[in-house]
Design an enzyme around this catalytic site. Structure first.
Site, PDB file in Angstrom:
ATOM      1  N   GLY A  56       0.778  -1.228   0.000  1.00  0.00           N
ATOM      2  CA  GLY A  56       0.000   0.000   0.000  1.00  0.00           C
ATOM      3  C   GLY A  56       0.812   1.281   0.000  1.00  0.00           C
ATOM      4  N   MET A 109      -4.462  -6.616  -7.027  1.00  0.00           N
ATOM      5  CA  MET A 109      -3.932  -7.630  -7.941  1.00  0.00           C
ATOM      6  C   MET A 109      -4.975  -8.664  -8.380  1.00  0.00           C
ATOM      7  SD  MET A 109      -1.024  -6.249  -8.297  1.00  0.00           S
ATOM      8  CE  MET A 109       0.045  -7.392  -9.173  1.00  0.00           C
ATOM      9  N   ARG A 110      -6.229  -8.304  -8.375  1.00  0.00           N
ATOM     10  CA  ARG A 110      -7.272  -9.167  -8.941  1.00  0.00           C
ATOM     11  C   ARG A 110      -7.815  -8.508 -10.199  1.00  0.00           C
ATOM     12  NH1 ARG A 110      -6.251 -13.653  -7.029  1.00  0.00           N
ATOM     13  NH2 ARG A 110      -8.224 -14.381  -7.905  1.00  0.00           N
ATOM     14  N   ASN A 113      -6.443   3.416 -12.180  1.00  0.00           N
ATOM     15  CA  ASN A 113      -5.464   2.381 -11.831  1.00  0.00           C
ATOM     16  C   ASN A 113      -4.073   2.943 -12.072  1.00  0.00           C
ATOM     17  OD1 ASN A 113      -4.430  -0.269 -11.232  1.00  0.00           O
ATOM     18  ND2 ASN A 113      -4.124  -0.592 -13.433  1.00  0.00           N
ATOM     19  N   HIS A 120      -0.290   1.581 -13.092  1.00  0.00           N
ATOM     20  CA  HIS A 120       0.369   0.408 -13.663  1.00  0.00           C
ATOM     21  C   HIS A 120       1.854   0.731 -13.834  1.00  0.00           C
ATOM     22  CE1 HIS A 120       0.733  -3.321 -15.867  1.00  0.00           C
ATOM     23  NE2 HIS A 120       1.456  -2.682 -16.753  1.00  0.00           N
ATOM     24  N   LEU A 152      -7.853  -5.115 -19.892  1.00  0.00           N
ATOM     25  CA  LEU A 152      -6.831  -5.061 -18.854  1.00  0.00           C
ATOM     26  C   LEU A 152      -5.750  -4.035 -19.188  1.00  0.00           C
ATOM     27  CD1 LEU A 152      -5.768  -6.527 -16.235  1.00  0.00           C
ATOM     28  CD2 LEU A 152      -4.306  -7.843 -17.774  1.00  0.00           C
TER      29      LEU A 152
HETATM   30  C1  GAR Z   1       2.934  -0.787  -7.624  1.00  0.00           C
HETATM   31  O1  GAR Z   1       4.190  -0.785  -8.266  1.00  0.00           O
HETATM   32  C2  GAR Z   1       1.820  -0.763  -8.657  1.00  0.00           C
HETATM   33  O2  GAR Z   1       2.115   0.021  -9.777  1.00  0.00           O
HETATM   34  C3  GAR Z   1       1.745  -2.210  -9.017  1.00  0.00           C
HETATM   35  O3  GAR Z   1       1.891  -2.901  -7.801  1.00  0.00           O
HETATM   36  C4  GAR Z   1       2.699  -2.121  -6.916  1.00  0.00           C
HETATM   37  C5  GAR Z   1       1.943  -1.945  -5.623  1.00  0.00           C
HETATM   38  O4  GAR Z   1       2.749  -1.355  -4.647  1.00  0.00           O
HETATM   39  N1  GAR Z   1       0.510  -2.529  -9.644  1.00  0.00           N
HETATM   40  C6  GAR Z   1       0.338  -3.529 -10.492  1.00  0.00           C
HETATM   41  O5  GAR Z   1       1.218  -4.265 -10.833  1.00  0.00           O
HETATM   42  C7  GAR Z   1      -1.079  -3.682 -10.999  1.00  0.00           C
HETATM   43  N2  GAR Z   1      -1.169  -4.807 -11.873  1.00  0.00           N
HETATM   44  P1  GAR Z   1       2.110  -0.680  -3.370  1.00  0.00           P
HETATM   45  O6  GAR Z   1       1.181  -1.724  -2.728  1.00  0.00           O
HETATM   46  O7  GAR Z   1       3.283  -0.383  -2.494  1.00  0.00           O
HETATM   47  O8  GAR Z   1       1.386   0.542  -3.806  1.00  0.00           O
END
Ligand code: GAR
Length: 196
Positions: A12, A90-91, A107, A109, A144
């Protein structure tokens, strides 16, 4: 003020950046942090900031994604959510859920979309020999990691980078980009924000 729900699955850090950006002068305020995993480190960080949290575990629903999403809808609606920010959630969401939040769900990414949709974005950028990489905030649509781009931030790829070192460099920019985009979006400005 617009009411923002943030959906997480993990640590988070983007959620923290968003929460800490929503100061008194902000056009939005946090109403809920929602996780699909009770172990998500972000839950305690949200609670420490006085933001209500809810967990909806996806696992009991198995392959029935729309039943899982029906359970996600309940706390989102109860909290009076105007805008949903996915922040390391992540769902994969179904078209039905996405269409209910059409134009109101963002979102982040970790790639310069349209490059590297899906997972392992940092490794893929390294394997491709890219000289730059970065992150994107976009409106969520049924496809997606697609939908109108609301902002991007770029980082250089350095000699000797590993997926982890590159991810760390990108994450610093995620924490700048997402709050900046949310502030504009909540104020009604959907023009893309490009950060260097
Ligand atoms: C972040 O790097 C975000 O961009 C990525 O997960 C990480 C979450 O970090 N998101 C994805 O890969 C979405 N498919 P966080 O929980 O520290 O924010």
């Amino acid at each position: 003020r617009k009411r923002v729900a943030i959906m997480i699955s993990g640590g988070g850090s983007n959620m923290v950046a968003l929460l800490d950006s929503m100061t008194a002068d902000h056009p939005a305020e946090p109403c809920l942090v929602l996780s699909n995993d009770a172990r998500a480190g972000g839950l305690a960080k949200a609670a420490a900031r006085g933001v209500p949290t809810t967990v909806v575990d996806h696992r009991p629903f198995g392959k029935n994604r729309s039943a899982f999403e029906d359970e996600l809808m309940k706390p989102l609606l109860a909290a009076g959510t105007d805008i949903v920010c996915l922040a390391g959630f992540m769902r994969v969401l179904t078209d039905g859920f996405v269409s209910r939040w059409q134009g109101r769900m963002l979102n982040i990414h970790p790639s310069l979309l349209p490059k590297y949709k899906g997972l392992h974005t940092h490794q893929r950028a390294l394997e491709a020999g890219d000289s730059e990489h970065g992150c994107t905030v976009h409106e969520v649509t049924a496809r997606l990691d697609d939908g109108p781009i609301l902002g991007q931030a770029r980082v250089p790829v350095m000699e000797g980078d590993t997926p982890d070192s590159l991810a760390a460099r990108v994450l610093v920019q995620e924490h700048r980009l997402y709050p900046a985009v949310l502030r504009r979006f909540a104020g009604g400005d959907r023009r893309p924000l490009m950060l260097d």
